[in-house]
Design an enzyme around this catalytic site. Structure first.
Site, PDB file in Angstrom:
ATOM      1  N   CYS A  97       3.242   8.535   1.073  1.00  0.00           N
ATOM      2  CA  CYS A  97       3.864   7.647   2.215  1.00  0.00           C
ATOM      3  C   CYS A  97       3.842   6.217   1.693  1.00  0.00           C
ATOM      4  O   CYS A  97       3.079   5.679   0.954  1.00  0.00           O
ATOM      5  CB  CYS A  97       2.610   7.656   3.225  1.00  0.00           C
ATOM      6  SG  CYS A  97       3.007   6.211   4.482  1.00  0.00           S
ATOM      7  N   GLU A 121       0.755  -1.206  -0.262  1.00  0.00           N
ATOM      8  CA  GLU A 121       0.002  -0.018  -0.087  1.00  0.00           C
ATOM      9  C   GLU A 121       0.920   1.294  -0.047  1.00  0.00           C
ATOM     10  O   GLU A 121       1.723   1.193   0.480  1.00  0.00           O
ATOM     11  CB  GLU A 121      -0.776   0.083   1.405  1.00  0.00           C
ATOM     12  CG  GLU A 121      -1.692  -0.786   1.454  1.00  0.00           C
ATOM     13  CD  GLU A 121      -2.478  -0.821   2.676  1.00  0.00           C
ATOM     14  OE1 GLU A 121      -2.724   0.302   3.343  1.00  0.00           O
ATOM     15  OE2 GLU A 121      -2.831  -1.900   3.247  1.00  0.00           O
ATOM     16  N   CYS A 142       4.072  -4.632  16.734  1.00  0.00           N
ATOM     17  CA  CYS A 142       3.531  -3.533  17.569  1.00  0.00           C
ATOM     18  C   CYS A 142       1.974  -4.047  17.790  1.00  0.00           C
ATOM     19  O   CYS A 142       1.323  -4.340  16.741  1.00  0.00           O
ATOM     20  CB  CYS A 142       3.520  -2.254  16.915  1.00  0.00           C
ATOM     21  SG  CYS A 142       5.409  -1.632  16.691  1.00  0.00           S
ATOM     22  N   CYS A 156       5.656  -7.129   8.214  1.00  0.00           N
ATOM     23  CA  CYS A 156       6.432  -6.581   9.034  1.00  0.00           C
ATOM     24  C   CYS A 156       6.568  -7.674  10.198  1.00  0.00           C
ATOM     25  O   CYS A 156       5.730  -8.386  10.433  1.00  0.00           O
ATOM     26  CB  CYS A 156       5.940  -5.218   9.707  1.00  0.00           C
ATOM     27  SG  CYS A 156       6.847  -4.498  10.665  1.00  0.00           S
ATOM     28  N   CYS A 191      -2.782   1.900   8.731  1.00  0.00           N
ATOM     29  CA  CYS A 191      -1.794   0.938   8.009  1.00  0.00           C
ATOM     30  C   CYS A 191      -1.831  -0.425   7.703  1.00  0.00           C
ATOM     31  O   CYS A 191      -2.381  -1.137   8.803  1.00  0.00           O
ATOM     32  CB  CYS A 191      -0.381   1.008   8.623  1.00  0.00           C
ATOM     33  SG  CYS A 191       0.225   2.487   9.337  1.00  0.00           S
ATOM     34  N   LEU A 205       7.517   6.397  19.653  1.00  0.00           N
ATOM     35  CA  LEU A 205       7.632   6.162  20.801  1.00  0.00           C
ATOM     36  C   LEU A 205       6.664   5.676  21.715  1.00  0.00           C
ATOM     37  O   LEU A 205       6.721   4.397  22.248  1.00  0.00           O
ATOM     38  CB  LEU A 205       7.940   7.749  21.524  1.00  0.00           C
ATOM     39  CG  LEU A 205       8.866   7.661  22.856  1.00  0.00           C
ATOM     40  CD1 LEU A 205       9.830   6.488  23.020  1.00  0.00           C
ATOM     41  CD2 LEU A 205       9.035   8.928  23.495  1.00  0.00           C
ATOM     42  N   ASN A 253      -5.602   4.653  15.742  1.00  0.00           N
ATOM     43  CA  ASN A 253      -6.484   4.237  14.746  1.00  0.00           C
ATOM     44  C   ASN A 253      -6.949   2.781  14.915  1.00  0.00           C
ATOM     45  O   ASN A 253      -6.306   1.870  14.816  1.00  0.00           O
ATOM     46  CB  ASN A 253      -5.840   4.191  13.218  1.00  0.00           C
ATOM     47  CG  ASN A 253      -6.990   4.433  12.278  1.00  0.00           C
ATOM     48  OD1 ASN A 253      -7.981   3.850  12.365  1.00  0.00           O
ATOM     49  ND2 ASN A 253      -6.503   4.914  11.000  1.00  0.00           N
ATOM     50  N   SER A 296      10.526   6.669   9.220  1.00  0.00           N
ATOM     51  CA  SER A 296       9.988   6.439  10.585  1.00  0.00           C
ATOM     52  C   SER A 296      10.516   4.812  11.203  1.00  0.00           C
ATOM     53  O   SER A 296      10.266   3.888  10.414  1.00  0.00           O
ATOM     54  CB  SER A 296       8.446   6.423  10.542  1.00  0.00           C
ATOM     55  OG  SER A 296       7.954   6.086  11.993  1.00  0.00           O
TER      56      SER A 296
HETATM   57  N1  SAH Z   1       7.890   0.507  11.322  1.00  0.00           N
HETATM   58  C1  SAH Z   1       7.984   1.970  11.443  1.00  0.00           C
HETATM   59  C2  SAH Z   1       7.110   2.699  10.140  1.00  0.00           C
HETATM   60  C3  SAH Z   1       5.569   2.235   9.932  1.00  0.00           C
HETATM   61  S1  SAH Z   1       4.366   2.399  10.935  1.00  0.00           S
HETATM   62  C4  SAH Z   1       7.616   2.530  12.707  1.00  0.00           C
HETATM   63  O1  SAH Z   1       7.353   1.740  13.510  1.00  0.00           O
HETATM   64  O2  SAH Z   1       7.767   3.766  12.899  1.00  0.00           O
HETATM   65  C5  SAH Z   1       4.082   4.136  10.906  1.00  0.00           C
HETATM   66  C6  SAH Z   1       3.509   4.689  12.224  1.00  0.00           C
HETATM   67  O3  SAH Z   1       2.027   4.514  12.375  1.00  0.00           O
HETATM   68  C7  SAH Z   1       3.984   4.398  13.438  1.00  0.00           C
HETATM   69  O4  SAH Z   1       4.304   5.403  14.409  1.00  0.00           O
HETATM   70  C8  SAH Z   1       3.431   3.261  14.072  1.00  0.00           C
HETATM   71  O5  SAH Z   1       3.544   3.118  15.258  1.00  0.00           O
HETATM   72  C9  SAH Z   1       1.963   4.022  13.417  1.00  0.00           C
HETATM   73  N2  SAH Z   1       0.888   3.174  13.432  1.00  0.00           N
HETATM   74  C10 SAH Z   1       0.716   1.783  13.394  1.00  0.00           C
HETATM   75  N3  SAH Z   1      -0.434   1.442  13.412  1.00  0.00           N
HETATM   76  C11 SAH Z   1      -1.145   2.485  13.885  1.00  0.00           C
HETATM   77  C12 SAH Z   1      -2.608   2.511  14.439  1.00  0.00           C
HETATM   78  N4  SAH Z   1      -3.450   1.586  14.339  1.00  0.00           N
HETATM   79  N5  SAH Z   1      -2.888   3.727  14.919  1.00  0.00           N
HETATM   80  C13 SAH Z   1      -2.071   4.842  15.174  1.00  0.00           C
HETATM   81  N6  SAH Z   1      -0.908   4.735  14.658  1.00  0.00           N
HETATM   82  C14 SAH Z   1      -0.376   3.463  14.162  1.00  0.00           C
END
Ligand code: SAH
Length: 345
Positions: free
Chosen positions: A107, A94, A118, A114, A335, A217, A292, A193
């Site tokens: 973006c 995407e 997270c 991945c 995402c 963070l 989100n 990021s």
């Molecule tokens: N792996 C990298 C970049 C991809 S994620 C990273 O961790 O920064 C891009 C951003 O979106 C990151 O800050 C991630 O924590 C955030 N993110 C992912 N899913 C999300 C969600 N459901 N709601 C809000 N932020 C989200």
């Protein structure tokens, strides 16, 4: 059969060597590079100032990576465009185009899936398939610029994937993207990021690049961060902050901290105070993102009043802070959602 040379991932210098080894004149490399990285053509046949014989030779030994648009969603609220692209092996990624007053921002994804895990993120639910090649990262931007017929001025590597888990391809991508002989996007308009792979942050600081580094963070204590982000088990919050400080010192660039606000998890005034304490004296900016929600997890957004109060608290403590505008809420915002919907059929 030997794999074909991925010419879209090659620098101009490498392309020169490649063409010379094929018995061609070096100036052909410049012509080829311009077709690929400036005119953004999608086939060798469009390269009309190259002799037909050379085009045939190139077709035999080289590949021109071009992504295929599989789906496009356009937000009725703000015009944000979310693309689903197929790679040549059938995998999907995407990319998102956001229109701002200061220009068009894309973006991109850096991996298929991945492996960072997270807890709130949809991209990581099925794990990692593979990293993207430099050409696959570039072509997300090239296809979108071609589709809208307007220049893309900003690129954020914030889509699916952990860019620092695909480090060499990422660095090569940045050099090609910001090459004055190519699309020539300013390094200052490129943001990477990361969830915080500490040794790679130190490496990135030594690449002599002027890009912006953003750290996800999302918590003000090691314990809370561990709950949300498994990478925190590898690298302690203080270690990652030390690496960010080193990035500022080595590059002179202001860094960004992304902080997704999760209702009842990391959004109290005490969190804001601790966060301000952690970032005190660091050349930085905090980007607050109301989380989100994804249906696979139970995390909820902080309510709007809480988000504003969190921002105010940080501001009062001298921290630069903005709330991320939520673009494209009506089009599978989070995402990885569009790709997942297609995978499930
Ligand atoms: N792996 C990298 C970049 C991809 S994620 C990273 O961790 O920064 C891009 C951003 O979106 C990151 O800050 C991630 O924590 C955030 N993110 C992912 N899913 C999300 C969600 N459901 N709601 C809000 N932020 C989200």
């Amino acid at each position: 059969m030997e794999a074909k040379t991925d010419i879209k991932s090659m620098t101009l210098e490498e392309l020169k060597d490649c063409l010379v080894s094929m018995g061609e004149k070096p100036f052909r490399a410049k012509q080829l590079y311009e077709w690929v990285h400036v005119r953004l053509v999608s086939s060798f046949d469009e390269m009309t100032n190259l002799p037909k014989s050379l085009r045939e030779k190139l077709k035999e030994s080289c590949s021109l990576t071009v992504l295929t648009q599989e789906d496009l969603q356009i937000s009725k609220i703000d015009g944000t465009r979310k693309y689903l692209f197929a790679l040549s092996d059938g995998n999907m990624v995407e990319s998102v185009l956001m229109k701002y007053e200061h220009g068009n921002s894309v973006c991109i994804s850096s991996q298929v899936g991945c492996r960072m895990g997270c807890r709130f993120c949809a991209s990581t639910l099925d794990g990692l398939v593979r990293g993207l090649t430099p050409s696959e990262m570039l072509d997300q931007i090239y296809r979108i610029q071609t589709d809208i017929g307007e220049r893309v001025s900003n690129v954020v590597v914030m889509g699916t994937g952990e860019p620092l888990d695909n480090y060499d391809n990422l660095i090569r991508f940045i050099h090609l993207l910001t090459d004055p002989n190519g699309l020539n996007i300013s390094q200052r308009n490129v943001t990477v990021s990361t969830c915080g792979i500490v040794p790679r942050i130190y490496d990135l600081a030594r690449e002599d690049l002027q890009i912006t580094l953003a750290l996800s963070l999302h918590a003000s204590t090691q314990e809370k961060r561990q709950e949300l982000m498994p990478i925190a088990n590898r690298y302690d919050i203080h270690e990652v902050l030390k690496a960010m400080k080193d990035y500022v010192n080595a590059t002179g660039r202001r860094v960004t901290f992304e902080y997704s606000l999760v209702g009842g998890v990391n959004d109290t005034d005490e969190d804001a105070v601790r966060l301000a304490g952690l970032l005190k004296g660091l050349l930085c900016h905090v980007n607050l993102i109301p989380v989100n929600p994804i249906k696979e997890r139970s995390y909820v957004q902080s309510n709007h009043r809480r988000v504003l109060a969190f921002q105010k608290k940080l501001e009062n403590l001298g921290i630069n802070v903005t709330i991320r505008r939520e673009l494209g809420r009506d089009i599978d915002g989070a995402c990885g959602q569009l790709r997942r919907r297609h995978l499930r059929g």
